[in-house]
Design a protein around this motif. Structure first.
Motif, PDB file in Angstrom:
ATOM      1  N   MET A 136       0.798  -1.225   0.000  1.00 42.85           N
ATOM      2  CA  MET A 136       0.000   0.000   0.000  1.00 42.85           C
ATOM      3  C   MET A 136       0.834   1.280   0.000  1.00 42.85           C
ATOM      4  O   MET A 136       0.517   2.219  -0.733  1.00 42.85           O
ATOM      5  N   LYS A 155      -9.012  12.171  -6.343  1.00 43.43           N
ATOM      6  CA  LYS A 155      -8.578  10.851  -5.934  1.00 43.43           C
ATOM      7  C   LYS A 155      -9.070   9.766  -6.890  1.00 43.43           C
ATOM      8  O   LYS A 155      -8.359   8.824  -7.219  1.00 43.43           O
ATOM      9  N   ASP A 159      -6.859   7.242  -8.997  1.00 47.41           N
ATOM     10  CA  ASP A 159      -6.975   5.786  -8.919  1.00 47.41           C
ATOM     11  C   ASP A 159      -7.032   5.159 -10.310  1.00 47.41           C
ATOM     12  O   ASP A 159      -6.469   4.095 -10.552  1.00 47.41           O
TER      13      ASP A 159
ATOM     14  N   LEU B 179      -8.516  -4.643  -5.311  1.00 50.10           N
ATOM     15  CA  LEU B 179      -8.898  -3.227  -5.234  1.00 50.10           C
ATOM     16  C   LEU B 179      -9.758  -2.932  -4.014  1.00 50.10           C
ATOM     17  O   LEU B 179      -9.736  -1.830  -3.479  1.00 50.10           O
ATOM     18  N   ILE B 182      -7.940  -1.579  -1.037  1.00 51.79           N
ATOM     19  CA  ILE B 182      -7.496  -0.188  -1.055  1.00 51.79           C
ATOM     20  C   ILE B 182      -8.599   0.700  -0.479  1.00 51.79           C
ATOM     21  O   ILE B 182      -9.724   0.685  -0.977  1.00 51.79           O
ATOM     22  N   PRO B 183      -8.262   1.442   0.569  1.00 51.84           N
ATOM     23  CA  PRO B 183      -9.283   2.252   1.243  1.00 51.84           C
ATOM     24  C   PRO B 183      -9.903   3.263   0.289  1.00 51.84           C
ATOM     25  O   PRO B 183      -9.198   3.974  -0.418  1.00 51.84           O
ATOM     26  N   GLY B 184     -11.217   3.286   0.252  1.00 55.97           N
ATOM     27  CA  GLY B 184     -11.923   4.278  -0.548  1.00 55.97           C
ATOM     28  C   GLY B 184     -12.014   3.970  -2.022  1.00 55.97           C
ATOM     29  O   GLY B 184     -12.576   4.749  -2.789  1.00 55.97           O
ATOM     30  N   HIS B 185     -11.463   2.838  -2.425  1.00 59.07           N
ATOM     31  CA  HIS B 185     -11.495   2.485  -3.846  1.00 59.07           C
ATOM     32  C   HIS B 185     -12.902   2.037  -4.225  1.00 59.07           C
ATOM     33  O   HIS B 185     -13.544   1.303  -3.487  1.00 59.07           O
ATOM     34  N   ARG B 186     -13.360   2.466  -5.389  1.00 59.23           N
ATOM     35  CA  ARG B 186     -14.702   2.105  -5.826  1.00 59.23           C
ATOM     36  C   ARG B 186     -14.785   0.640  -6.239  1.00 59.23           C
ATOM     37  O   ARG B 186     -13.794   0.025  -6.628  1.00 59.23           O
TER      38      ARG B 186
END
Lengths: 224, 224
Positions: A136, A155, A159, B179, B182-186
């Motif tokens: 990460m 963000k 991504d 994915l 990963i924090p906040g990943h859609r």
DNA sequence: TTAGTGTTAAAACAAACGATTGAATCAATC
DNA sequence: GATTGATTCAATCGTTTGTTTTAACACTAA
């Protein structure tokens, strides 16, 4: 490529890694690991406690050995290049370069790449700790570099670029054996191919990010 | 998403597919398949002969169901757009669009994508026949489309572009579960994210190929 | 009814599995 | 030379594996 394996524990780790990479943890028996490493059947449980622990040790080993630092380094001197398009292009190129070196030029055993694929395929909760520690931070700094290249990028857009970055590069790692089936396709061990990939991917990302293509990338494909 | 499973054979195929996708052929027991599908333990060997045959049937099933034809269709009318940059851009967009539809919008069960990854991970010689029949023609026509977009492109450069194409799109299939860490990943199931990926990847490839970006792709990222 | 066909069920098989055991072996220290 | 702790070894445990067997079931055609 590595210092000669001496201890039984090291021999187990490397034999297991090579086998796990190809056949997965379920498809690899500790008897096969023992045979491949020349150790006794009981050695795995003695040195690692269990097969699963050995698997985790292999993954941790690979992630530690293939850690990329260039994006982190670049961020330390971000004031030197942030907002300067041509230097941003160079930054992108140098990050791609490090990835290529890590995964394609034979500085690591061939099976390291496949272990990566296993992680992507089955990111078990048990792996999260290792991933959060070793992967990460790299992703975060890479995302930050990309945000430097395109000021004002949110963000979510960052991504998308991060995924493009990872996707482009990991594809070669993931598809390594698949590419061999395609008639006439070059091998990843081919140094000329590696050079072409580096130039192609870097150019691709630079153009995508709407940055200027540096002169040294403007020539035609370099054949080996 | 599919017609209701009625026959035992279909139930076995789908239950096995879902399990193979996550745990691999080695990590999936016939008993688990039987339990998941509600069939008897002997059903697998009765309907498919062996576990390996069932695995091959699953792979063939997925490759047949997810076949992409748009690049092939485009080549039939290549005279209409070949050499016309803006129409080439549109061709690229439409091919990406078909991939996104095949793998992300829920027209297929979730596990189809993972089966793809399994193929990439272990393209056993036994799979070659299936791959050559169902995958290679698609790759060939895709490569040809790319060559139409950049006249004078050699095979090696075309392969690089083909890899970029596949890499960009397959990454999302491959990294789907990764994915999520990963924090906040859609999530890929997010329709807005799918739209953004389509626009991003298409734009990325179009810019990389030095083609003009169509007007409908020039707006900002569309949020969901 | 009877025979035949396609399918499902439970039980059983040998083989391989991960893990454990206790004895054997080794190098280092006293 | 004896003792100790770390390591290796062969043998074995209970379980699970893929596959096979045999009986039972449902249905059609004669």
């Amino acid at each position: 490529m590595e210092q000669p394996v001496v201890t039984t524990k090291d021999a187990l780790l490397h034999a297991a890694g090579a086998l796990f990479a190809v056949h997965g943890i379920e498809g690899t028996s500790i008897r096969a690991i023992a045979k491949e490493s020349g150790a006794n059947i009981a050695a795995v449980n003695y040195h690692f406690g269990s097969k699963e622990n050995l698997y985790l040790a292999v993954i941790r080993h690979v992630l530690e050995k293939t850690r990329c630092h260039r994006s982190e380094e670049l961020l330390k001197h971000r004031r030197d290049w942030e907002g300067k398009p041509l230097l941003c292009s160079e930054a992108v190129y140098r990050i791609v370069e490090e990835y290529i070196q890590q995964f394609f030029t034979g500085i690591h055993p061939r099976w390291y790449g496949r272990i990566f694929m296993r992680i992507f395929l089955q990111p078990t909760p048990i792996l999260w700790e290792i991933i959060n520690e070793l992967v990460m931070p790299n992703f975060d700094s890479l995302r930050e570099v990309l945000q430097c290249c395109r000021p004002g990028m949110g963000k979510e857009e960052a991504d998308l670029w991060l995924d493009s970055f990872i996707g482009e590069l990991m594809h070669y790692v993931f598809a390594e054996d698949f590419l061999l089936i395609i008639p006439g396709h070059r091998k990843l061990s081919d140094a000329g191919y590696q050079k072409d990939i580096l130039r192609h991917v870097a150019k691709m990302l630079i153009r995508g990010l709407e940055l200027p293509v540096p002169v040294f990338l403007q020539e035609d494909i370099v054949h080996a």
